[in-house]
Scaffold this active site. Sequence first.
Site, PDB file in Angstrom:
ATOM      1  N   ASN A 108      38.738  38.527  40.612  1.00  0.00           N
ATOM      2  CA  ASN A 108      39.023  37.049  40.344  1.00  0.00           C
ATOM      3  C   ASN A 108      40.358  36.626  40.361  1.00  0.00           C
ATOM      4  O   ASN A 108      40.680  35.443  41.042  1.00  0.00           O
ATOM      5  CB  ASN A 108      38.372  36.841  38.897  1.00  0.00           C
ATOM      6  CG  ASN A 108      36.973  36.879  38.547  1.00  0.00           C
ATOM      7  OD1 ASN A 108      36.349  36.462  39.684  1.00  0.00           O
ATOM      8  ND2 ASN A 108      36.442  37.080  37.483  1.00  0.00           N
ATOM      9  N   ALA A 111      45.814  35.617  37.874  1.00  0.00           N
ATOM     10  CA  ALA A 111      45.218  36.305  36.766  1.00  0.00           C
ATOM     11  C   ALA A 111      44.016  36.057  36.232  1.00  0.00           C
ATOM     12  O   ALA A 111      43.459  35.044  36.341  1.00  0.00           O
ATOM     13  CB  ALA A 111      46.352  36.248  35.597  1.00  0.00           C
ATOM     14  N   ASP A 112      43.309  36.839  35.491  1.00  0.00           N
ATOM     15  CA  ASP A 112      42.310  36.932  34.991  1.00  0.00           C
ATOM     16  C   ASP A 112      41.838  37.698  33.735  1.00  0.00           C
ATOM     17  O   ASP A 112      42.375  38.912  33.721  1.00  0.00           O
ATOM     18  CB  ASP A 112      40.795  37.012  35.980  1.00  0.00           C
ATOM     19  CG  ASP A 112      39.530  36.758  35.465  1.00  0.00           C
ATOM     20  OD1 ASP A 112      39.177  35.521  35.206  1.00  0.00           O
ATOM     21  OD2 ASP A 112      38.726  37.587  35.483  1.00  0.00           O
ATOM     22  N   THR A 113      41.223  37.065  32.851  1.00  0.00           N
ATOM     23  CA  THR A 113      40.925  37.885  31.612  1.00  0.00           C
ATOM     24  C   THR A 113      39.344  37.842  31.208  1.00  0.00           C
ATOM     25  O   THR A 113      38.742  36.831  31.218  1.00  0.00           O
ATOM     26  CB  THR A 113      41.622  37.245  30.257  1.00  0.00           C
ATOM     27  OG1 THR A 113      43.157  37.453  30.957  1.00  0.00           O
ATOM     28  CG2 THR A 113      41.523  38.071  29.107  1.00  0.00           C
TER      29      THR A 113
END
Length: 86
Positions: free
Chosen positions: A51, A71-73
Amino acid sequence: MNKKNIYLASGSKARKKLLESIGLRFKVIRSQVKEIRKSGALTYSGLVQNNALKKAEAVAKKVKRGMIIGADTSVVENNRISGEPA
C-alpha cells in the site's frame, strides 16, 4: 532538501504531525490510491508495504523530482486486519 523536494503521499493528519515534529519540511500530496485491506497471498507487513509503495508511485507520477514518503498503517487483531488506528 527543502520543502519543494520532499512529498508526503498521505492525507493522514497524524503522519503529517509526526514528520513536522522532527522538523521535516515537506509538501502533502494525497495519493488517492485505494488501499488493499485483505492480505490474500501477502503477509500483513507485505500488505502495508505494498500500500505504501502504491501511494508513493502514484504521487511520483505527479512530481518532476524529489523524495516521496509513502506510508500505510493497519491494525491486526486476532490474525485479522481490524482497520485503521484511531
